[in-house]
Motif scaffolding. Structure first.
Motif, PDB file in Angstrom:
ATOM      1  N   ARG A 136     -11.569   1.139  -0.445  1.00 37.39           N
ATOM      2  CA  ARG A 136     -12.103   0.520   0.764  1.00 37.39           C
ATOM      3  C   ARG A 136     -12.718  -0.849   0.501  1.00 37.39           C
ATOM      4  O   ARG A 136     -12.970  -1.603   1.439  1.00 37.39           O
ATOM      5  CB  ARG A 136     -13.128   1.462   1.404  1.00 37.39           C
ATOM      6  N   ALA A 137     -12.941  -1.168  -0.779  1.00 37.85           N
ATOM      7  CA  ALA A 137     -13.472  -2.487  -1.138  1.00 37.85           C
ATOM      8  C   ALA A 137     -12.372  -3.518  -1.344  1.00 37.85           C
ATOM      9  O   ALA A 137     -12.648  -4.715  -1.469  1.00 37.85           O
ATOM     10  CB  ALA A 137     -14.322  -2.383  -2.402  1.00 37.85           C
ATOM     11  N   LEU A 138     -11.113  -3.070  -1.354  1.00 39.90           N
ATOM     12  CA  LEU A 138      -9.999  -3.997  -1.552  1.00 39.90           C
ATOM     13  C   LEU A 138      -9.825  -4.884  -0.321  1.00 39.90           C
ATOM     14  O   LEU A 138     -10.155  -4.487   0.806  1.00 39.90           O
ATOM     15  CB  LEU A 138      -8.708  -3.207  -1.808  1.00 39.90           C
ATOM     16  N   PRO A 139      -9.313  -6.107  -0.518  1.00 41.36           N
ATOM     17  CA  PRO A 139      -9.126  -7.033   0.616  1.00 41.36           C
ATOM     18  C   PRO A 139      -7.905  -6.659   1.461  1.00 41.36           C
ATOM     19  O   PRO A 139      -6.933  -7.414   1.569  1.00 41.36           O
ATOM     20  CB  PRO A 139      -8.943  -8.384  -0.077  1.00 41.36           C
ATOM     21  N   LEU A 140      -7.964  -5.467   2.035  1.00 43.42           N
ATOM     22  CA  LEU A 140      -6.877  -4.955   2.864  1.00 43.42           C
ATOM     23  C   LEU A 140      -7.468  -4.364   4.144  1.00 43.42           C
ATOM     24  O   LEU A 140      -8.603  -3.875   4.131  1.00 43.42           O
ATOM     25  CB  LEU A 140      -6.106  -3.849   2.124  1.00 43.42           C
ATOM     26  N   PRO A 141      -6.733  -4.404   5.231  1.00 43.19           N
ATOM     27  CA  PRO A 141      -7.201  -3.691   6.430  1.00 43.19           C
ATOM     28  C   PRO A 141      -7.334  -2.204   6.104  1.00 43.19           C
ATOM     29  O   PRO A 141      -6.411  -1.599   5.555  1.00 43.19           O
ATOM     30  CB  PRO A 141      -6.082  -3.939   7.452  1.00 43.19           C
ATOM     31  N   VAL A 164       0.841  -1.204   0.000  1.00 46.39           N
ATOM     32  CA  VAL A 164       0.000   0.000   0.000  1.00 46.39           C
ATOM     33  C   VAL A 164       0.872   1.248   0.000  1.00 46.39           C
ATOM     34  O   VAL A 164       0.585   2.224  -0.705  1.00 46.39           O
ATOM     35  CB  VAL A 164      -0.936  -0.003   1.225  1.00 46.39           C
ATOM     36  N   LEU A 165       1.945   1.233   0.774  1.00 44.61           N
ATOM     37  CA  LEU A 165       2.838   2.386   0.842  1.00 44.61           C
ATOM     38  C   LEU A 165       3.534   2.624  -0.494  1.00 44.61           C
ATOM     39  O   LEU A 165       3.677   3.774  -0.936  1.00 44.61           O
ATOM     40  CB  LEU A 165       3.874   2.185   1.955  1.00 44.61           C
ATOM     41  N   ILE A 166       3.962   1.553  -1.152  1.00 45.15           N
ATOM     42  CA  ILE A 166       4.616   1.684  -2.457  1.00 45.15           C
ATOM     43  C   ILE A 166       3.663   2.316  -3.467  1.00 45.15           C
ATOM     44  O   ILE A 166       4.044   3.212  -4.245  1.00 45.15           O
ATOM     45  CB  ILE A 166       5.100   0.312  -2.969  1.00 45.15           C
ATOM     46  N   VAL A 167       2.415   1.874  -3.460  1.00 43.44           N
ATOM     47  CA  VAL A 167       1.410   2.445  -4.370  1.00 43.44           C
ATOM     48  C   VAL A 167       1.204   3.926  -4.069  1.00 43.44           C
ATOM     49  O   VAL A 167       1.102   4.752  -4.978  1.00 43.44           O
ATOM     50  CB  VAL A 167       0.076   1.675  -4.250  1.00 43.44           C
ATOM     51  N   GLU A 168       1.161   4.256  -2.789  1.00 45.83           N
ATOM     52  CA  GLU A 168       0.956   5.647  -2.399  1.00 45.83           C
ATOM     53  C   GLU A 168       2.113   6.526  -2.853  1.00 45.83           C
ATOM     54  O   GLU A 168       1.909   7.654  -3.327  1.00 45.83           O
ATOM     55  CB  GLU A 168       0.814   5.730  -0.880  1.00 45.83           C
ATOM     56  N   LEU A 169       3.317   6.022  -2.758  1.00 43.37           N
ATOM     57  CA  LEU A 169       4.484   6.787  -3.192  1.00 43.37           C
ATOM     58  C   LEU A 169       4.492   6.958  -4.707  1.00 43.37           C
ATOM     59  O   LEU A 169       4.930   7.998  -5.221  1.00 43.37           O
ATOM     60  CB  LEU A 169       5.769   6.094  -2.728  1.00 43.37           C
ATOM     61  N   ARG A 170       4.003   5.975  -5.419  1.00 42.34           N
ATOM     62  CA  ARG A 170       3.907   6.100  -6.873  1.00 42.34           C
ATOM     63  C   ARG A 170       2.886   7.162  -7.263  1.00 42.34           C
ATOM     64  O   ARG A 170       3.076   7.903  -8.223  1.00 42.34           O
ATOM     65  CB  ARG A 170       3.538   4.750  -7.495  1.00 42.34           C
TER      66      ARG A 170
END
Length: 241
Positions: free
Chosen positions: A86-91, A4-10
């Protein structure tokens, strides 16, 4: 969390975050450069480096946080992608934690920029007017420690601004709070209660009174971490953003 952090940085890499990260410390360096050229006698290194840190903590840091948090939140508010995320299978908390970490990472880079750009501005001014070469010792450890303390003390104001930016899709509430907080920090600089104002906590790292510095640092960092946990809990429970 790592993914998630990598995606956010991209996402940040495709935004104007880089321009903001360069502009804020760059403006301080430009001011330092021309202010130094106006002088007629050499000044100590402390004057230039601590003055730059003071400008950063006093005004540029809180306003940069306001702009940066609004920018990061708008990356989801603008295209209305919250429902998809928010629909992704992530906390759910990882989505907001990644945004918080992104803000802190950019702010850390900006703090480094204040140090590096100010040093470069002084060196460039010396090339033009060698007689203005700063006197005294260039105390790298002291300058880095001061900027580091400012960074930690800014934790609370960062979380407040990010929480508001994520909570409301409009950027207006965040701007109003950021501008208002900075305004009151400026007009209440010498007030004893100013140590409890989140927007004034970073600049208190330059206070001559030890109690003021330690209080602001403790409240800024400790209060910020506590509020970060509360923010993640609150936003994770909301069904609509």
């Amino acid at each position: 969390m790592h993914r998630v952090l990598i995606v956010e940085l991209r996402k940040l890499n495709r935004s104007l975050a880089a321009a903001l990260a360069l502009a804020a410390p760059g403006l301080i360096a430009v001011f330092t450069f021309f202010n130094m050229l106006r002088g007629n006698a050499p000044q100590p290194w402390d004057m230039w480096m601590i003055s730059a840190a003071g400008i950063w903590a006093f005004f540029m840091l809180p306003m940069s946080v306001t702009a940066l948090t609004a920018l990061i939140a708008h990356m989801e508010h603008g295209p209305r992608t919250w429902d998809h995320l928010r629909a992704l299978p992530l906390p759910r908390w990882t989505l907001y934690a990644a945004k918080a970490l992104s803000v802190f990472l950019v702010l850390a880079l900006m703090s480094v920029g204040v140090f590096a750009f100010t040093w470069a501005a002084v060196k460039l001014a010396i090339v033009i007017k060698p007689e203005l070469a700063p006197t005294g010792k260039f105390d790298t450890s002291s300058y880095v420690t001061t900027l580091g303390r400012m960074y930690l003390a800014a934790t609370l104001v960062v979380v407040i601004q990010l929480w508001i930016a994520l909570r409301w899709s409009s950027f207006v509430p965040g701007l109003v709070v950021g501008i208002g907080g900075t305004f009151f920090a400026v007009v209440a600089t010498s007030a004893r209660v100013g140590v409890f104002l989140p927007w004034q906590m970073p600049v208190n790292m330059l206070a001559s009174e030890g109690w003021r510095m330690e209080t602001a640092l403790g409240l800024g960092l400790g209060g910020g971490l506590a509020m970060l946990a509360l923010m993640l809990w609150h936003l994770s429970r909301r069904e609509v953003l």
